[in-house]
Design an enzyme around this catalytic site. Structure first.
Site, mmCIF file in Angstrom:
data_model
loop_
_atom_site.group_PDB
_atom_site.id
_atom_site.type_symbol
_atom_site.label_atom_id
_atom_site.label_comp_id
_atom_site.label_asym_id
_atom_site.label_seq_id
_atom_site.Cartn_x
_atom_site.Cartn_y
_atom_site.Cartn_z
ATOM 1 N N HIS A 140 0.827 -1.216 0.000
ATOM 2 C CA HIS A 140 0.000 0.000 0.000
ATOM 3 C C HIS A 140 0.860 1.266 0.000
ATOM 4 O O HIS A 140 0.413 2.320 0.460
ATOM 5 C CB HIS A 140 -0.953 0.051 1.198
ATOM 6 N N SER A 261 14.185 22.252 -14.978
ATOM 7 C CA SER A 261 12.975 23.034 -15.189
ATOM 8 C C SER A 261 13.357 24.361 -15.824
ATOM 9 O O SER A 261 14.419 24.909 -15.552
ATOM 10 C CB SER A 261 12.291 23.268 -13.843
ATOM 11 N N LYS A 267 15.450 22.261 -9.860
ATOM 12 C CA LYS A 267 14.748 21.017 -10.193
ATOM 13 C C LYS A 267 15.496 20.106 -11.144
ATOM 14 O O LYS A 267 16.204 20.542 -12.030
ATOM 15 C CB LYS A 267 13.371 21.334 -10.789
ATOM 16 N N GLU A 274 8.953 9.282 -16.516
ATOM 17 C CA GLU A 274 7.538 9.651 -16.685
ATOM 18 C C GLU A 274 7.045 9.298 -18.088
ATOM 19 O O GLU A 274 5.902 8.878 -18.279
ATOM 20 C CB GLU A 274 7.351 11.141 -16.431
#
Ligand code: ARG
Length: 449
Positions: A140, A261, A267, A274
């Site tokens: 979980h 970024s 970042k 992704e």
């Protein structure tokens, strides 16, 4: 009509297979005396010349010529004249495209197999390095029990192993040659289908001419295996996305597989992971597209089936990119083992070890041990300490049967070492499986080698 009909914009990708199948066909026509040996030789050398032109300049895209089959035949006619017209004796574009496409999918399966092998090699290498690196195991996505990073990575080795077996299985099933089924009913010419099948590396000819030109199971088998494989890759990608986030900090992604970024200078984004996660959606979409295209088509060929190629091409290229991205990610990521180990200490990951100890050393039934452990976790939680930081007196107050030996069982190292059941997370078990996997992959036994 010209616009809706033309498949050359995408089926030019089949040119190598189309030339190979035509060469096998014309050689057989010559052998069988269906065309003269002179014409067969002329056609074969003309096809070589067309192939050389395609290789050098690409396939010309003239929509009036509809598809790769007509494009090649028309160029052949320009090069060798009327004899070119004999190439299409005893065949149809229906068996031709079925053959070309099978050959293409077969090649793609071989490339996928090699790519998955490379992914597995990266996984077993990193797993060997980290057979004893402790991290939290989750259910979980809640801390459950300590596991080793090597064990976690090897889970993906097993998935890739099943993926390879699905591709291999698809390859075996599809390796029958439809060439010679002609339009749908076979042909009156005395062709030798066994010869063309053998020349193209098939195990033999297909058994039913109607099925031969109608069957796209081979493409669907490929897509199903690709879809399943992409789901595995997307899960691995998701692990990297989670592990790379600052609160986790389990991994530093390779610069080569992340981006910055445009406005936030601090970042480093896991874009490749992704996109692998995203691509799996598109690959499953390709499978769905072809399944729905094929649903309800009467025998034999229908032009709907021309739409079989774009989803297969798309899925194949997305899958190849996805496997390559994850191979690089696994091979080059920096695992922050101190962060992982620290996280494994949080969340009372060794609570099960306390319960197991009570069962084994104090003879307490597991359900009762579970209850006692719950009280110990609650007490530790209220004091903001780990289980093994509770005083023996505190543990004894919860249950008098606890003694000082329990502390040895409560460390994360003891926890993973204890789980030495077959397939368990204990470093010895992980190393055993890594060694087996290295043999199966044909890698040197020694990880340093
Ligand atoms: N371009 C066609 C395809 O990909 C080739 C077969 C055409 N056959 C036909 N009967 N029109 O399916």
């Amino acid at each position: 009509m010209r616009e809706i009909n033309a498949s050359i914009p995408f089926d030019k990708a089949l040119w190598r297979q189309d030339i190979a199948a035509s060469k096998a066909h014309v050689a057989m026509l010559g052998e069988a005396g269906i065309v003269t040996t002179e014409d067969a030789a002329l056609i074969a050398s003309g096809l070589d010349q067309v192939a050389a032109e395609y290789e050098a300049n690409g396939v010309p895209e003239n929509w009036d010529l509809e598809d790769i089959h007509m494009t090649t035949e028309s160029r052949l006619a320009e090069l060798i004249g009327a004899a070119a017209g004999r190439l299409h004796t005893a065949r149809s574009r229906n068996d031709q495209v079925a053959t070309d496409f099978r050959l293409w999918v077969r090649d793609q399966i071989d490339e996928t197999e090699a790519a998955l092998h490379a992914l597995q090699a990266a996984l077993v290498t990193r797993a060997g390095e980290h057979a004893a690196s402790i991290m939290p195991g989750f259910t979980h996505l809640q801390t459950a029990q300590p596991v080793t990073l090597g064990h976690h990575l090897m889970a993906y080795y097993e998935m890739a192993q099943r993926d390879r077996s699905r591709f291999a299985d698809a390859r075996t099933r599809m390796n029958q040659c439809p060439l010679g089924a002609a339009a749908l009913a076979g042909t009156g010419f005395p062709i030798d289908r066994h010869a063309t099948a053998a020349a193209l590396g098939f195990d033999g000819p297909t058994a039913n001419s109607l099925d031969s030109v109608s069957d796209r199971d081979f493409a669907l088998d490929f897509l199903m295996a690709a879809a399943q494989c992409s789901l595995h890759l997307s899960r691995l990608a998701e692990e990297f996305v989670i592990w790379a986030s600052q609160p986790f900090g389990f991994v530093t992604l390779p610069d080569s597989l992340s981006t910055g970024s445009s406005i936030m200078p601090q970042k480093k984004n896991p874009d490749a992971a992704e996109l692998v996660r995203g691509h799996s959606g598109r690959i499953v979409g390709c499978l769905t597209a072809l399944m729905i295209t094929m649903k309800g088509l009467p025998l034999a060929y229908s032009k709907d089936m021309q739409d079989d190629k774009p989803p297969v091409f798309e899925a194949a290229s997305l899958l190849a990119l996805s496997i390559a991205a994850m191979t690089g990610m696994v091979a080059e990521a920096t695992f922050r083992t101190e962060r992982m180990r620290g996280a494994a200490e949080l969340g009372y990951a060794t609570a099960t070890d306390l319960a197991d100890w009570l069962v084994r050393q104090a003879g307490i039934p597991f359900r009762e041990a579970h209850h006692i452990t719950g009280s110990a976790v609650k007490l530790a939680e209220s004091r903001g300490v780990a289980l093994d930081q509770l005083a023996l007196a505190d543990l004894k107050a919860i249950d008098a049967r606890v003694d000082e030996r329990v502390f040895a069982a409560l460390s994360v190292e003891a926890s993973v070492a204890a789980r030495a059941s077959h397939g368990g997370t204990a470093p010895v078990e992980v190393l055993k499986r890594v060694a087996e996997a290295r043999v199966a992959l044909g890698l040197p036994k020694d990880i340093e080698a």
